[in-house]
Design a protein around this motif. Structure first.
Motif, PDB file in Angstrom:
ATOM      1  N   ARG A 289       0.829  -1.211   0.000  1.00  0.00           N
ATOM      2  CA  ARG A 289       0.000   0.000   0.000  1.00  0.00           C
ATOM      3  C   ARG A 289       0.860   1.256   0.000  1.00  0.00           C
ATOM      4  O   ARG A 289       0.565   2.231  -0.708  1.00  0.00           O
TER       5      ARG A 289
ATOM      6  N   MET B 123       2.466   1.636  -3.569  1.00  0.00           N
ATOM      7  CA  MET B 123       1.532   2.016  -4.621  1.00  0.00           C
ATOM      8  C   MET B 123       0.947   3.414  -4.411  1.00  0.00           C
ATOM      9  O   MET B 123       0.585   4.091  -5.371  1.00  0.00           O
ATOM     10  N   ARG B 124       0.865   3.877  -3.172  1.00  0.00           N
ATOM     11  CA  ARG B 124       0.448   5.278  -2.955  1.00  0.00           C
ATOM     12  C   ARG B 124       1.484   6.234  -3.520  1.00  0.00           C
ATOM     13  O   ARG B 124       1.155   7.320  -3.998  1.00  0.00           O
TER      14      ARG B 124
ATOM     15  N   ARG C  72      -8.345  -3.773  -7.721  1.00  0.00           N
ATOM     16  CA  ARG C  72      -7.947  -3.333  -6.382  1.00  0.00           C
ATOM     17  C   ARG C  72      -7.703  -1.824  -6.410  1.00  0.00           C
ATOM     18  O   ARG C  72      -6.973  -1.320  -7.276  1.00  0.00           O
TER      19      ARG C  72
ATOM     20  N   ILE D  29      -5.812   0.346  -4.963  1.00  0.00           N
ATOM     21  CA  ILE D  29      -4.460   0.907  -5.006  1.00  0.00           C
ATOM     22  C   ILE D  29      -3.828   0.752  -6.380  1.00  0.00           C
ATOM     23  O   ILE D  29      -2.875   1.462  -6.720  1.00  0.00           O
ATOM     24  N   TYR D  30      -4.328  -0.176  -7.187  1.00  0.00           N
ATOM     25  CA  TYR D  30      -3.858  -0.338  -8.564  1.00  0.00           C
ATOM     26  C   TYR D  30      -4.811   0.332  -9.549  1.00  0.00           C
ATOM     27  O   TYR D  30      -4.378   0.984 -10.504  1.00  0.00           O
TER      28      TYR D  30
ATOM     29  N   ARG E 276      -4.361   4.061 -10.449  1.00  0.00           N
ATOM     30  CA  ARG E 276      -3.088   4.507 -11.015  1.00  0.00           C
ATOM     31  C   ARG E 276      -3.051   4.188 -12.507  1.00  0.00           C
ATOM     32  O   ARG E 276      -3.526   3.147 -12.935  1.00  0.00           O
TER      33      ARG E 276
END
Length: 381
Positions: free
Chosen positions: A139, A142-143, A162, A164-165, A168
């Protein structure tokens, strides 16, 4: 004239020169547009001993050795302080070929300056949830990330839902294959066959390339071969814990089976050329499914027809250029192997399709440009 954009690409896999061919292709494709630097471990543990970093002839990017610690366990491997210093050199983009859920991936997130666009590349094609601290690392990384690259359609399908993906920018791009090294070579075919004690002509050679482990479907392949009625020879190239079992089986085959280990990667193209049909019978487990099947790309680039199971990424790699067989259906494997051995025209058709597919989708110049275009999109905003 504006200055070239600056790219740092890094990963523990880059200790092997073959794996740096992608970075080299990016440097070639981006000449005058991108300035590419590679950070790679000075040394990394391998199956046969430590692998020492060494350049290869004509390597284009600047190569920066960095230390790694705890490399015996990849989830907790860490980079030394040299990488932290290197990351401060004013990069437009940082391409991290480490999974975001491991310690090294989180390190890169912490050490990359905010003005650089950080992009992770991932092979994760199983819907896993990681326990602390690895879930926290994922996490956090990916942030910080500006984007991510899925090394295959099954990776993308697994991760895109998901948050967090999903939130992006991302692309599906293969690592690719070096078609200058992996290419049809009749002379190499005859040379390898002679070295194995086989005539250049004779029954078709079925091939396997990769790790000798249960999940790669070796036991299924041996059972399937027992029922194939068309004459055959078989060549296993690789290594792993099933070597003893394979050699014992080969010893009972009357000279039509060979097991070759310790093949250097620069000699892999020649061994692939010695095959008339590559089989990749990978078997999905609870913890693993085929993530890419690099041997598929390499075989197709060598003009070798391919049959693979429907595990993970294999059907997406093959498209219409190979035969996909249900992974657990031994009778289907026997049937398809027998059919292809008996039909040289069908093998030639698959070989031509494979060559065309590799050139269009997986050749290093193609995937290098796709990487650079994605990085530029992120840098230009």
């Amino acid at each position: 004239m504006s200055r070239p954009l600056r790219l740092l690409t890094l990963g523990h896999s880059y200790v092997v020169g073959t794996n740096r061919r992608l970075a080299d292709a990016m440097a070639q494709a981006g000449a005058g547009w991108w300035e590419v630097t590679v950070a790679a471990p000075e040394s990394f543990p391998g199956d046969l001993g430590p692998i020492r970093l060494a350049g290869f002839p004509g390597e284009r990017p600047r190569l920066e050795p960095v230390a790694v610690h705890g490399a015996g366990r990849i989830h907790t491997m860490r980079y030394g302080s040299r990488l932290r210093t290197l990351l401060r050199e004013g990069w437009d983009a940082v391409h991290c070929w480490e999974e975001p859920f491991i310690a090294a991936g989180a390190q890169v997130a912490a050490w990359t300056p905010r003005e650089a666009r950080l992009v992770y590349a991932t092979f994760q094609n199983l819907p896993k949830r990681y326990p602390p601290p690895f879930g926290w690392m994922e996490r956090y990384a990916m942030r910080r990330a500006a984007g991510w690259i899925a090394f295959g359609a099954t990776v993308h399908a697994t991760l895109r839902g998901r948050p967090i993906y999903r939130d992006r920018p991302h692309r599906v791009i293969s690592p690719g294959v070096d078609v200058a090294r992996f290419r049809p070579d009749a002379e190499a075919r005859d040379r390898v066959r002679a070295g194995l004690g086989w005539a250049a002509e004779g029954p078709p050679v079925i091939g396997y390339l990769g790790r000798f482990v249960p999940e790669k479907g070796i036991a299924l392949l041996l059972r399937a071969l027992a029922d194939v009625r068309h004459p055959w020879r078989v060549l296993f190239v690789g290594g792993g814990p099933m070597e003893g079992e394979l050699r014992a089986w080969a010893a009972g085959q009357g000279g039509r089976a060979r097991v070759v280990t310790g093949v250097r990667h620069e000699d892999v193209p020649a061994h692939l050329n010695a095959m008339d049909l590559l089989c990749a019978p990978s078997q999905t487990t609870v913890r693993w499914r085929e993530q890419l099947g690099r041997m598929l790309l390499e075989a197709m680039a060598c003009g070798v027809p391919v049959t693979g199971s429907d595990s993970g990424e294999i059907p997406h790699v093959l498209g219409d250029a190979g035969v996909v067989v249900p992974e657990a259906d031994g009778a289907a494997w026997t049937r398809e192997i027998g059919r292809l051995l008996a039909d040289s025209d069908a093998r030639a058709t698959l070989a031509a399709r494979g060559l065309a597919r590799v050139q269009a989708e997986f050749a290093l110049p193609v995937v290098a440009r796709r990487h650079l275009e994605f990085f530029e999109e992120l840098v230009r905003g």
